[in-house]
Motif scaffolding. Structure first.
Motif, PDB file in Angstrom:
ATOM      1  N   GLY A  61       0.819  -1.205   0.000  1.00 31.34           N
ATOM      2  CA  GLY A  61       0.000   0.000   0.000  1.00 31.34           C
ATOM      3  C   GLY A  61       0.852   1.253   0.000  1.00 31.34           C
ATOM      4  O   GLY A  61       2.086   1.189  -0.028  1.00 31.34           O
ATOM      5  N   LYS A  95      -5.403  -0.950  -0.332  1.00 36.46           N
ATOM      6  CA  LYS A  95      -6.078   0.284   0.087  1.00 36.46           C
ATOM      7  C   LYS A  95      -5.554   0.716   1.453  1.00 36.46           C
ATOM      8  O   LYS A  95      -5.598  -0.054   2.407  1.00 36.46           O
ATOM      9  N   ASP A 112      -7.348   5.929  -0.198  1.00 37.11           N
ATOM     10  CA  ASP A 112      -8.217   4.846  -0.677  1.00 37.11           C
ATOM     11  C   ASP A 112      -7.566   3.891  -1.669  1.00 37.11           C
ATOM     12  O   ASP A 112      -8.254   3.279  -2.480  1.00 37.11           O
ATOM     13  N   GLY A 113      -6.255   3.811  -1.678  1.00 34.10           N
ATOM     14  CA  GLY A 113      -5.575   2.862  -2.558  1.00 34.10           C
ATOM     15  C   GLY A 113      -5.183   3.420  -3.910  1.00 34.10           C
ATOM     16  O   GLY A 113      -4.480   2.760  -4.678  1.00 34.10           O
ATOM     17  N   ILE A 152      -7.477  -2.598  -6.954  1.00 33.88           N
ATOM     18  CA  ILE A 152      -7.173  -2.278  -5.553  1.00 33.88           C
ATOM     19  C   ILE A 152      -7.783  -3.379  -4.669  1.00 33.88           C
ATOM     20  O   ILE A 152      -8.970  -3.704  -4.800  1.00 33.88           O
ATOM     21  N   ASN A 153      -6.939  -3.975  -3.838  1.00 39.89           N
ATOM     22  CA  ASN A 153      -7.327  -5.098  -2.953  1.00 39.89           C
ATOM     23  C   ASN A 153      -7.742  -6.359  -3.732  1.00 39.89           C
ATOM     24  O   ASN A 153      -8.400  -7.233  -3.160  1.00 39.89           O
TER      25      ASN A 153
END
Ligand code: RP5
Length: 160
Positions: A65, A88, A93-94, A115-116
């Motif tokens: 991250g 994130k 928020d990433g 993201i994630n």
């Protein structure tokens, strides 16, 4: 079968990384998980990457991250396929990790998932390993069919 390496920049990435681990487990793919940071332990991250092919890995997943240089730093030290998971974080928020991971300069590619997007990272690693593994390719086909059946079940049950 070749192993998948999963590297995360911090143990705080573990809740995301677990989704990749679970996917690899369900597909019966051997894996190793480590915490190596591009910034805090760069020597260990480089050492792992330089030896990964000789140590039986076929793909590497790197989750990080913030100013996420881990996937790129790993890719700099191996020609194995590297898949980046932008994690994130609390502030941006990433988006910071997404851009840091995806915007690699020409010559050192990183295949970046959402993201994630840990489950997709594992599936992509599985598809890479399955290029020359027919049994794993068959397991991936079965999973696709099972996933599709679940969607069709929901469609049939829809009462709106
Ligand atoms: C990155 O910084 C890690 O991958 C993590 O996502 C983020 C924050 O790390 P910690 O401060 O929680 O260890 O290097």
């Amino acid at each position: 079968m070749k192993k998948v390496g999963i590297i995360m920049g911090s143990d705080s990435d573990l809740p995301i990384v677990e989704k990749a681990v679970n996917m690899l487990k369900s597909l019966e793919i051997p894996y190793e998980v480590h915490i190596y940071s591009a910034h805090r332990t760069p020597a260990q991250a480089a050492e792992f990457s330089k030896n990964a092919r000789a140590n039986g890995f076929g793909a590497i997943i790197a989750a990080a991250g913030m100013a996420a240089h881990l996937a790129g730093a790993i890719a700099a030290n191996t020609t194995l396929p590297v898949i980046g998971i932008p994690c994130k974080s609390s502030v941006l928020d990433g988006m910071d990790a997404l851009l840091s991971t995806v915007q690699m300069p020409t010559g050192i590619p990183v295949a970046t998932v959402a993201i994630n997007g840990a489950a997709n990272a594992a599936l992509l690693a599985a598809q890479i390993i399955a290029v020359d593994d027919a049994q794993l390719a068959a397991r991936l086909d079965e999973k696709r069919a099972a996933d599709a059946a679940k969607v069709l079940e929901k469609d049939a049950a829809l009462e709106i």
